[in-house]
Scaffold this active site. Sequence first.
Site, PDB file in Angstrom:
ATOM      1  N   HIS A  69      -6.330 -24.842  -4.493  1.00  0.00           N
ATOM      2  CA  HIS A  69      -6.223 -23.812  -5.529  1.00  0.00           C
ATOM      3  C   HIS A  69      -7.051 -24.268  -6.723  1.00  0.00           C
ATOM      4  O   HIS A  69      -7.035 -25.443  -7.096  1.00  0.00           O
ATOM      5  CB  HIS A  69      -4.752 -23.637  -5.903  1.00  0.00           C
ATOM      6  CG  HIS A  69      -4.566 -22.812  -7.136  1.00  0.00           C
ATOM      7  ND1 HIS A  69      -5.082 -21.547  -7.257  1.00  0.00           N
ATOM      8  CD2 HIS A  69      -3.942 -23.082  -8.320  1.00  0.00           C
ATOM      9  CE1 HIS A  69      -4.784 -21.077  -8.452  1.00  0.00           C
ATOM     10  NE2 HIS A  69      -4.098 -21.977  -9.117  1.00  0.00           N
ATOM     11  N   ASN A 115      -9.402 -19.705 -13.033  1.00  0.00           N
ATOM     12  CA  ASN A 115      -8.217 -19.600 -12.167  1.00  0.00           C
ATOM     13  C   ASN A 115      -7.909 -18.122 -11.925  1.00  0.00           C
ATOM     14  O   ASN A 115      -7.486 -17.421 -12.845  1.00  0.00           O
ATOM     15  CB  ASN A 115      -7.043 -20.312 -12.854  1.00  0.00           C
ATOM     16  CG  ASN A 115      -5.781 -20.307 -12.008  1.00  0.00           C
ATOM     17  OD1 ASN A 115      -5.712 -19.635 -10.977  1.00  0.00           O
ATOM     18  ND2 ASN A 115      -4.784 -21.045 -12.446  1.00  0.00           N
ATOM     19  N   CYS A 123       0.320 -18.936  -7.802  1.00  0.00           N
ATOM     20  CA  CYS A 123      -0.919 -19.570  -7.317  1.00  0.00           C
ATOM     21  C   CYS A 123      -0.834 -19.999  -5.857  1.00  0.00           C
ATOM     22  O   CYS A 123      -1.860 -20.280  -5.238  1.00  0.00           O
ATOM     23  CB  CYS A 123      -1.269 -20.756  -8.204  1.00  0.00           C
ATOM     24  SG  CYS A 123      -1.651 -20.236  -9.881  1.00  0.00           S
TER      25      CYS A 123
HETATM   26  O1  UT7 Z   1      -2.433 -22.243 -11.743  1.00  0.00           O
HETATM   27  C1  UT7 Z   1      -1.481 -22.049 -12.731  1.00  0.00           C
HETATM   28  C2  UT7 Z   1      -0.947 -23.336 -13.063  1.00  0.00           C
HETATM   29  N1  UT7 Z   1      -1.558 -23.865 -14.240  1.00  0.00           N
HETATM   30  C3  UT7 Z   1      -2.245 -24.967 -14.192  1.00  0.00           C
HETATM   31  O2  UT7 Z   1      -2.467 -25.529 -13.134  1.00  0.00           O
HETATM   32  C4  UT7 Z   1      -2.675 -25.575 -15.502  1.00  0.00           C
HETATM   33  C5  UT7 Z   1      -2.404 -27.024 -15.497  1.00  0.00           C
HETATM   34  N2  UT7 Z   1      -2.718 -27.651 -16.757  1.00  0.00           N
HETATM   35  C6  UT7 Z   1      -3.993 -27.812 -17.195  1.00  0.00           C
HETATM   36  O3  UT7 Z   1      -4.937 -27.426 -16.556  1.00  0.00           O
HETATM   37  C7  UT7 Z   1      -4.175 -28.547 -18.496  1.00  0.00           C
HETATM   38  O4  UT7 Z   1      -2.956 -29.124 -18.885  1.00  0.00           O
HETATM   39  C8  UT7 Z   1      -4.725 -27.639 -19.631  1.00  0.00           C
HETATM   40  C9  UT7 Z   1      -6.161 -27.283 -19.341  1.00  0.00           C
HETATM   41  C10 UT7 Z   1      -3.869 -26.403 -19.758  1.00  0.00           C
HETATM   42  C11 UT7 Z   1      -4.691 -28.425 -20.926  1.00  0.00           C
HETATM   43  O5  UT7 Z   1      -5.437 -29.632 -20.790  1.00  0.00           O
HETATM   44  P1  UT7 Z   1      -4.820 -31.021 -21.270  1.00  0.00           P
HETATM   45  O6  UT7 Z   1      -5.870 -32.025 -21.032  1.00  0.00           O
HETATM   46  O7  UT7 Z   1      -3.521 -31.209 -20.554  1.00  0.00           O
HETATM   47  O8  UT7 Z   1      -4.646 -30.814 -22.797  1.00  0.00           O
HETATM   48  P2  UT7 Z   1      -3.293 -30.877 -23.646  1.00  0.00           P
HETATM   49  O9  UT7 Z   1      -2.421 -29.720 -23.342  1.00  0.00           O
HETATM   50  O10 UT7 Z   1      -2.734 -32.240 -23.549  1.00  0.00           O
HETATM   51  O11 UT7 Z   1      -3.886 -30.707 -25.095  1.00  0.00           O
HETATM   52  C12 UT7 Z   1      -4.709 -31.711 -25.683  1.00  0.00           C
HETATM   53  C13 UT7 Z   1      -5.246 -31.152 -26.986  1.00  0.00           C
HETATM   54  C14 UT7 Z   1      -4.177 -30.517 -27.849  1.00  0.00           C
HETATM   55  O12 UT7 Z   1      -4.470 -30.794 -29.218  1.00  0.00           O
HETATM   56  P3  UT7 Z   1      -3.690 -31.959 -29.978  1.00  0.00           P
HETATM   57  O13 UT7 Z   1      -2.229 -31.589 -29.912  1.00  0.00           O
HETATM   58  O14 UT7 Z   1      -4.020 -33.222 -29.261  1.00  0.00           O
HETATM   59  O15 UT7 Z   1      -4.276 -31.873 -31.352  1.00  0.00           O
HETATM   60  C15 UT7 Z   1      -4.364 -29.056 -27.616  1.00  0.00           C
HETATM   61  O16 UT7 Z   1      -3.929 -28.262 -28.696  1.00  0.00           O
HETATM   62  O17 UT7 Z   1      -6.194 -30.131 -26.703  1.00  0.00           O
HETATM   63  C16 UT7 Z   1      -5.856 -28.964 -27.454  1.00  0.00           C
HETATM   64  N3  UT7 Z   1      -6.317 -27.788 -26.754  1.00  0.00           N
HETATM   65  C17 UT7 Z   1      -7.561 -27.293 -26.916  1.00  0.00           C
HETATM   66  N4  UT7 Z   1      -8.587 -27.697 -27.670  1.00  0.00           N
HETATM   67  C18 UT7 Z   1      -9.726 -26.984 -27.616  1.00  0.00           C
HETATM   68  C19 UT7 Z   1      -5.651 -27.019 -25.876  1.00  0.00           C
HETATM   69  N5  UT7 Z   1      -6.438 -26.019 -25.449  1.00  0.00           N
HETATM   70  C20 UT7 Z   1      -7.628 -26.160 -26.083  1.00  0.00           C
HETATM   71  C21 UT7 Z   1      -8.836 -25.450 -26.078  1.00  0.00           C
HETATM   72  N6  UT7 Z   1      -9.846 -25.903 -26.844  1.00  0.00           N
HETATM   73  N7  UT7 Z   1      -9.012 -24.337 -25.306  1.00  0.00           N
END
Ligand code: UT7
Length: 332
Positions: A257, A287, A116
């Site tokens: 980014h 992204n 990225c």
């Molecule tokens: O450029 C490449 C580098 N990558 C990035 O910059 C990504 C950086 N990270 C992020 O953008 C975020 O961490 C994500 C968007 C990937 C995830 O968001 P988050 O707010 O950090 O969610 P989380 O990983 O803490 O997950 C919270 C909950 C989980 O469920 P439980 O364990 O609380 O029951 C996940 O399983 O949200 C769930 N979850 C979803 N729910 C509905 C994860 N993805 C989804 C989804 N829809 N698509």
Amino acid sequence: MSEKKVSAVITGVGMYVPEKVLDNAYFESIVDTTDEWIRTRTGISERRILENGATSNLAAEAAKDLLKSKNMKAEEIEVIIVATVTPDMFFPATACLVQEKIGANNAWGFDLSAACSGFLFAYQTGCSLIESGKYKKVLVIGADKMSSIVDYTDRNNCILFGDAGAAILLEPTNDTSIGYQDSLLRIDGSGKEILNMKGGGSLNPPSHETVDKGMHYIFQDGKTVFKFAVKGMAEVSLDIMQKNGLKSEDIAYLVPHQANLRIINATAERMGIDKEKVMININKYGNTTAATIPLCLVEYYRDGKLKKGDKIILAAFGAGYTWGASYLVWGM
Ligand code: UT7
């Protein structure tokens, strides 16, 4: 800062996004997610997907768009740098394929892998080639076909990414008050376990096992990446502002980014940059890895929002880890 004889200035821009749109409703139909979750947790409403072709197509179309808008011949290009993590093949370099597709018959070039942060690193490299005095027309492209490495059964990742290409042309100018001013770029390999694609390289050559284990897909610990991204982008951006005597009110635009709207907002907040000064198009494209920053520049310039003399900070964070910030003064 050391006295420069010439400055590398952006004198042309081009972009390409594929026609096919995947909206959030589509993801509701293939994984356990909702439009509301995606919009509130990431800021993404839709992304573009390339159905036929590869990253060189995205890159070449962006280059052609730039050449057309400048009424310029491809033969004038001396160097092509393609930032990408989704090259058409391991080799030859995507830059070679772009060279052939656009007919840049006098160019050399290469691919640059920094995920990225790829465009930022390629921009620094291109500017250094211009400032060396040896080259006068350097094409820098950020392009990624992320759909080729996304697991569309993994809701954590598949909703985030899209495909796109965007290009800038760098030329020298004697007016050193415009163009490239400074960069602070970093790498830290301790991030290798947090964000990677393990399969297909010399560590894990392709085999039935690597495919069965899904090792040819993006893996990331999103939460950890999130924290490092905000901290890393804000720190280098504030450092480069301080080093160049810039206050937040001097900045016309922060161009971050586009990985997650919450990362963008938190970074801008730490930098004290107002929301209206932050370039954002993640809602439309998701992204697109190396393409996000130039895609923002092209759209804001073509919308008439970017003016000559505007002071801009580019900031990125990605796999590696790689991260950094560049300071430039818009010159078109
Ligand atoms: O450029 C490449 C580098 N990558 C990035 O910059 C990504 C950086 N990270 C992020 O953008 C975020 O961490 C994500 C968007 C990937 C995830 O968001 P988050 O707010 O950090 O969610 P989380 O990983 O803490 O997950 C919270 C909950 C989980 O469920 P439980 O364990 O609380 O029951 C996940 O399983 O949200 C769930 N979850 C979803 N729910 C509905 C994860 N993805 C989804 C989804 N829809 N698509």
